[in-house]
Enzyme design. Structure first.
Site, PDB file in Angstrom:
ATOM      1  N   ASN A   7       7.772  -4.684   3.526  1.00 45.78           N
ATOM      2  CA  ASN A   7       6.144  -4.157   3.431  1.00 45.78           C
ATOM      3  C   ASN A   7       6.442  -3.901   5.252  1.00 45.78           C
ATOM      4  O   ASN A   7       6.715  -4.370   6.570  1.00 45.78           O
ATOM      5  CB  ASN A   7       5.889  -5.672   3.596  1.00 45.78           C
ATOM      6  CG  ASN A   7       4.734  -5.072   3.893  1.00 45.78           C
ATOM      7  OD1 ASN A   7       3.976  -4.250   4.700  1.00 45.78           O
ATOM      8  ND2 ASN A   7       4.072  -6.386   3.824  1.00 45.78           N
ATOM      9  N   ARG A  90       6.684  -1.384  -0.573  1.00 46.13           N
ATOM     10  CA  ARG A  90       4.937  -1.363  -0.570  1.00 46.13           C
ATOM     11  C   ARG A  90       4.317  -0.631   0.504  1.00 46.13           C
ATOM     12  O   ARG A  90       4.457  -0.403   1.088  1.00 46.13           O
ATOM     13  CB  ARG A  90       4.535  -2.813   0.516  1.00 46.13           C
ATOM     14  CG  ARG A  90       2.907  -3.561   0.176  1.00 46.13           C
ATOM     15  CD  ARG A  90       2.653  -4.622   1.070  1.00 46.13           C
ATOM     16  NE  ARG A  90       0.670  -4.297   1.253  1.00 46.13           N
ATOM     17  CZ  ARG A  90       0.207  -5.042   2.021  1.00 46.13           C
ATOM     18  NH1 ARG A  90       1.139  -5.466   3.596  1.00 46.13           N
ATOM     19  NH2 ARG A  90      -0.986  -5.122   1.839  1.00 46.13           N
ATOM     20  N   HIS A 179      -4.863  -5.627  -2.559  1.00 46.36           N
ATOM     21  CA  HIS A 179      -4.123  -7.054  -3.037  1.00 46.36           C
ATOM     22  C   HIS A 179      -4.040  -7.278  -4.897  1.00 46.36           C
ATOM     23  O   HIS A 179      -3.152  -7.658  -5.482  1.00 46.36           O
ATOM     24  CB  HIS A 179      -4.996  -8.329  -3.094  1.00 46.36           C
ATOM     25  CG  HIS A 179      -5.470  -8.485  -1.538  1.00 46.36           C
ATOM     26  ND1 HIS A 179      -6.713  -9.228  -1.026  1.00 46.36           N
ATOM     27  CD2 HIS A 179      -4.985  -8.455  -0.291  1.00 46.36           C
ATOM     28  CE1 HIS A 179      -6.626  -9.375   0.235  1.00 46.36           C
ATOM     29  NE2 HIS A 179      -5.453  -9.224   0.841  1.00 46.36           N
ATOM     30  N   ARG A 240     -13.214 -10.032   9.291  1.00 44.59           N
ATOM     31  CA  ARG A 240     -13.523  -8.987   8.565  1.00 44.59           C
ATOM     32  C   ARG A 240     -14.839  -9.129   8.816  1.00 44.59           C
ATOM     33  O   ARG A 240     -14.838 -10.721   7.491  1.00 44.59           O
ATOM     34  CB  ARG A 240     -13.057  -7.869   8.153  1.00 44.59           C
ATOM     35  CG  ARG A 240     -11.674  -7.335   8.535  1.00 44.59           C
ATOM     36  CD  ARG A 240     -10.672  -6.471   6.788  1.00 44.59           C
ATOM     37  NE  ARG A 240      -9.748  -6.138   7.759  1.00 44.59           N
ATOM     38  CZ  ARG A 240      -8.156  -6.079   6.297  1.00 44.59           C
ATOM     39  NH1 ARG A 240      -9.016  -7.634   5.334  1.00 44.59           N
ATOM     40  NH2 ARG A 240      -7.519  -6.303   6.985  1.00 44.59           N
ATOM     41  N   GLU A 384       3.906 -11.686  -3.749  1.00 43.09           N
ATOM     42  CA  GLU A 384       3.838 -10.408  -3.660  1.00 43.09           C
ATOM     43  C   GLU A 384       5.053  -9.906  -3.655  1.00 43.09           C
ATOM     44  O   GLU A 384       5.671  -9.116  -4.460  1.00 43.09           O
ATOM     45  CB  GLU A 384       3.230  -9.940  -2.912  1.00 43.09           C
ATOM     46  CG  GLU A 384       1.594  -9.903  -2.477  1.00 43.09           C
ATOM     47  CD  GLU A 384       0.614  -9.424  -1.369  1.00 43.09           C
ATOM     48  OE1 GLU A 384       0.570 -10.557  -0.780  1.00 43.09           O
ATOM     49  OE2 GLU A 384      -0.157  -8.939  -1.731  1.00 43.09           O
TER      50      GLU A 384
END
Ligand code: ADP
Length: 396
Positions: A7, A90, A179, A240, A384
């Site tokens: 990643n 990823r 996601h 955010r 993940e």
């Protein structure tokens, strides 16, 4: 087979080496401050992690250090590179080009590059990681697993914005969602746990981490999700804003004399529960502690966050005309029973009944609704990296 899962960010790189037969993590770690100075944190399974400063001008040196660590005679977990059968990368944005994971070829590399516009902070970094691995591990098959791919099944009514159609045609401005690897992993596991075929169950997955999104998975397919063209839309997140009235931007720009970059920085870095809590923290442990001590903005931040999650659950129950399972996952979803309880308080009309004792547990796979509850509510830790390793093996 051993699969190296990568990643890659602009100045960091996380990795795990996973044996796909046992699904055990053999070693994991991360490289940080690539291009600045550099450090490698390395942890073989069952051992302490060790952090070493290493000069890493580019990602190629970083990957070389990872390979050296994994194959080291003392601390390594494989004898040579030959014991690494594949690499799973990823990749954040696959645009409309990728509805599933793919083996990386020159054409695929180029097609990912063509999506750079849609994720200018992430995709170029992901590509740098791919290029560095290809250089150091020529001949090892590599697979790209996209955050957006799972959501490519969304119907047009869910992914179109109420904007001029030409922006979709010219620039592909639409909702993509993120996601996806986590929503797919968790919804599959939820179906297994309730003992129903994946294509016959309606699940709402709440991935609540620093970045947070909700996804409606109907009969194995994502039919709606709360993030959009970018990960800024939807829930109130760590820093955010999530959904806001777009006209606020002009209003604040004039009041605070901000340009577009200043506004985007405010929305991405200074908003969310961090901004709401008057800059106390984006970490829910700090917010809960603050609220318990009577800090009013911290309490408001938790309430706004939970209320927004509950509203998305309600809208997705409507979108699917019902829901069988609600699953909480990621840092907050797996660990914060207080937030889960605040969300579930809104779900009585769905027939949700919380099991208080089960909800008090942390970080484990567990059903947190009572046996009588009309909807099964669960905590399902996401993984993940394992999902990327599985996809990689399936493709090669
Ligand atoms: P990401 O991968 O998006 O960076 P994570 O899924 O790792 O985020 O979630 C990180 C967040 O999870 C932290 O910012 C914190 O708010 C929350 N978190 C982690 N552990 C706990 C805990 N024990 N209790 C409450 N919240 C927690």
């Amino acid at each position: 087979m051993n699969v190296l899962v990568i990643n890659c960010g602009s100045s960091s790189l996380k990795f795990q080496l996973i044996n796909s037969d046992s699904e055990q993590v053999l070693a994991k770690g991360l490289c940080e401050r690539i291009g600045i100075d550099g450090s490698l944190t390395y942890q073989p399974a069952g051992e302490e992690k060790v952090k070493t400063d290493k000069e890493m001008p580019t990602h190629t040196e970083a990957i070389q250090f990872v390979i050296d660590a994994l194959t080291d005679a003392q601390t390594g977990v494989v004898k040579s590179l030959e014991e690494i059968g594949a690499v799973g990368h990823r990749v954040v944005h696959g645009g409309e080009k990728f509805a599933s994971s793919v083996v990386i070829t020159d054409e695929v590399y180029q097609a990912i590059e063509e999506c750079n516009d849609l994720a200018p902070l992430h995709n170029p970094a992901n590509l740098i990681g791919i290029a560095a691995c290809q250089k150091l591990m020529p001949g090892t098959p590599m697979v790209a697993v996209f955050d957006t791919a799972f959501h490519q099944t969304m119907p047009q009514k869910a992914y179109m914005y109420g904007l001029p159609y030409e922006y979709y045609e010219k620039y592909k401005v639409r909702r993509y969602g993120f996601h996806g690897t986590s929503h797919s992993f968790v919804s599959k596991r939820a179906a297994e746990l309730v003992g129903k075929p994946y294509d016959q169950v309606k699940t709402i997955v709440c991935h609540l981490g620093n970045g947070a999104s909700v996804c409606a998975v109907e009969n194995g397919k994502s039919v709606d999700t709360s993030m959009g063209l970018t990960p800024l839309e939807g829930l109130v997140m760590g820093t955010r804003s999530g959904d806001i009235d777009p006209a606020i931007l002009e209003f604040i720009a004039k009041k605070e004399n901000l340009d577009i970059a200043g506004l985007m920085n405010m929305l991405n870095k200074k908003s969310g529960v961090f901004g709401l809590s008057n800059n106390l923290s984006s970490d829910f442990r700090d917010l809960s502690a603050g609220a318990a001590e009577g800090n009013v903005p911290a309490k408001i931040a938790l309430e706004v966050f939970s209320y927004r999650v509950a509203k998305y659950i309600g809208s997705y129950a409507a979108a699917m005309n019902g829901v069988d399972v609600i699953a909480f996952t990621a840092g907050i979803g797996e660990n914060d029973g207080g937030v889960r309880e605040m969300v579930m308080q809104y779900l009585g009309y769905l027939g949700v009944e919380m099991d208080e004792k089960a909800n008090a547990t942390r970080g484990e796979e567990i059903t947190i609704s009572t046996p009588d509850s009309k909807v099964t509510v669960m905590v399902i830790p996401t993984n993940e990296e394992l999902a990327i390793a599985r996809e990689t093996v399936a493709l090669i």
